[in-house]
Motif scaffolding. Structure first.
Motif: not given
Length: 507
Positions: A501-507, A169-179, A181-186
């Motif tokens: 956090t918490p980091v979600p389990p593998y989907a 991951v280069v940009e965590p703020e972007n990558c982990f943004d659930s608003d 990317w939705g479920k994919q961010a998790g």
């Protein structure tokens, strides 16, 4: 006085004499006879004397010129000799300088091989150099390496762990943004590793004495006289304070669905001839740099060559359905192919992209990376039917292995970690294993929660892999799993605080 001036004076003197005053007639006649007779004799003598003078002057001049020429020639000869001596001295000096540089280069080259645990290659270089030009520096280095070899410890391949990553991951703020990317961010949060986490991880692994080895270093299959194959363990020899570890990375394809989510978008060959990555920033600008595992690991090994056993780096696994390395090379992108998928954007530059992918793949192998199959469609190969697995394997072999990798791939990294059998040794009665084996695979990697799991079979090598991702870190930090204690002292010091956090389990 020159000869020309003397001749001129002689002519003037005669003229003056001829123009002198005359005598009385009677005496003039006799005098004339006497004068003519005497004048003729005197003039002859003078002419002879003049000739002798001229010859003498000429001879003296010639002698002087010869002497001058001789002195000049002698001087020139001495100068040439001096120049030659100077050139010889200069040449000798240059040879000595070249010898000094050559000696340093030879020792540096041998030291590099020693640092990467190829002691035999280092000794070969030094021994050859010492035979051609015996030097105490060579002798000392040879003895040093021989002494080091005596202390080496053979690695037990059954105790070699295997760690793996996904695209960094280069940009965590972007990558982990659930608003955004939705479920994919998790999914990104649980499955991916950020660049700062990866950099901290490899630094600590290095400090703990781990050394990267390849799957092929662990062993290989050899043909027997009866035509069968037998797996033979490799001889990985390391100093007592070092221990072997394997690293791999899944899905090195830069999928279409990841575009814009804060990841690299493709791999290229950089200006230095080595693989590097391209990243697209939020404004859509493409920049080249260290945006994924490959260039970051390369730079680290450049600084710490003893983190790599004989140049080994990581094993990179490719699926096929989106192409590889960020290039849409699969036949489903080819508008001229009967397998073209109209739901995909046709790649009208597909042949050029395939050639680029081939070149990058070759550069990776030349750079110390191993390449693996991750199936064509990222399928759970334990769950799907044999016919489905067979079709998927054939598509990967055609579109990736044969088309782009030269048909040389013998490693399969199972998608989702799902093996084609349980923990018992493979047998050829297992049709899935048998089909994969007959397709050329000899190394089979699943995912296992134990710290080390290796199975050296009769004609294959099987190894479990441990994820080093967001969930693995979080499980040790918050859930008390303690699965990373052999690798890291404090997972919390590695954990990127930009993760939700918490980091979600593998989907």
């Amino acid at each position: 006085m020159s000869a020309d001036n003397m001749l001129h004076s002689y002519s003037s003197l005669n003229n003056k004499r001829n123009l002198g005053q005359g005598k009385p007639h009677n005496s003039k006649r006799r005098g004339k006879k006497r004068g003519r007779r005497g004048s003729n004799g005197s003039e002859l003598i003078k002419i002879l004397l003049l000739i002798l003078v001229v010859l003498g002057i000429f001879f003296a001049g010639w002698k002087l010129i010869k002497i001058i020429k001789g002195n000049f020639a002698e001087s020139k000869s001495e100068t040439e000799i001096n120049n030659k001596d100077g050139e010889q001295t200069l040449a000798s000096s240059e040879v000595e300088t070249e010898n000094i540089i050559s000696t340093e280069q030879i020792i540096a080259e041998a030291e590099h091989f020693k640092l990467q645990y190829d002691y035999d290659k280092a000794l070969e270089i030094l021994t050859k150099a010492n035979e051609e030009n015996p030097l105490p520096e060579f002798e000392a280095k040879i003895e040093d390496i021989k002494k080091t070899k005596e202390s080496l410890v053979r690695q037990d391949i059954n105790q070699i762990p295997h760690i793996f990553f996904h695209t960094l991951v280069v940009e965590p703020e972007n990558c982990f943004d659930s608003d955004k990317w939705g479920k994919q961010a998790g999914g990104y949060n649980s499955l991916m590793t950020t660049i700062p986490e990866f950099e901290k991880m490899i630094e600590e692994l290095y400090q703990k004495g781990y050394v990267l080895v390849g799957l092929h270093d662990m062993g290989r299959t050899e043909k027997q006289t009866d035509g069968t194959e037998k797996f033979v363990e490799g001889d990985i020899m390391l100093p007592p304070d070092k221990k072997a570890i394997v690293m791999s990375q899944d899905d090195v394809c830069y999928y279409e669905y990841m575009d814009g989510a804060g990841f690299a978008i493709r791999m290229i060959i950089g200006e230095d001839g080595r693989p590097t990555t391209v990243y697209k920033d939020p404004d859509g600008n493409e920049v080249v740099g260290d945006y994924d595992l490959v260039p970051i690991l390369d730079k680290f090994i450049d600084e710490h060559p003893d983190f790599s056993y004989r140049g080994a780096k990581a094993c990179l696994a490719f699926t096929g359905y989106n192409g590889i390395l960020g290039y849409r090379t699969d036949e489903t992108y080819d508008p001229d192919s009967p397998m073209y998928d109209s739901s995909k954007t046709a790649n009208t530059n597909i042949e050029a992209d395939r050639e680029t992918a081939r070149q990058v793949a070759k550069a990776l192998v030349d750079d110390g990376y191993e390449l693996a199959s991750h199936s064509w469609g990222h399928r759970d190969m334990g769950a799907i039917s044999f016919e489905h697995m067979k079709k998927d394997t054939d598509r990967w072999d055609k579109n990736v292995n044969q088309e782009l990798l030269g048909g040389l791939c013998d490693i399969i990294i199972f998608p989702k970690g799902a093996d084609v059998a349980d923990w018992h040794p493979y047998t050829h009665d297992n049709e899935k294993f048998d089909y994969l084996w007959n397709k050329g695979f000899r190394y089979f990697c699943n995912v296992d929660s134990t710290k080390v799991w290796v199975q050296a079979g009769k004609d294959y090598l099987r190894q479990g892999r441990r994820p080093l991702d967001g969930l693995a870190l979080w499980n040790d930090i918050a859930n008390g799993k303690n699965r990373l204690s052999d690798l890291f002292d404090d997972p919390n010091a590695i954990f990127d605080q930009r993760r939700p956090t918490p980091v979600p389990p593998y989907a």
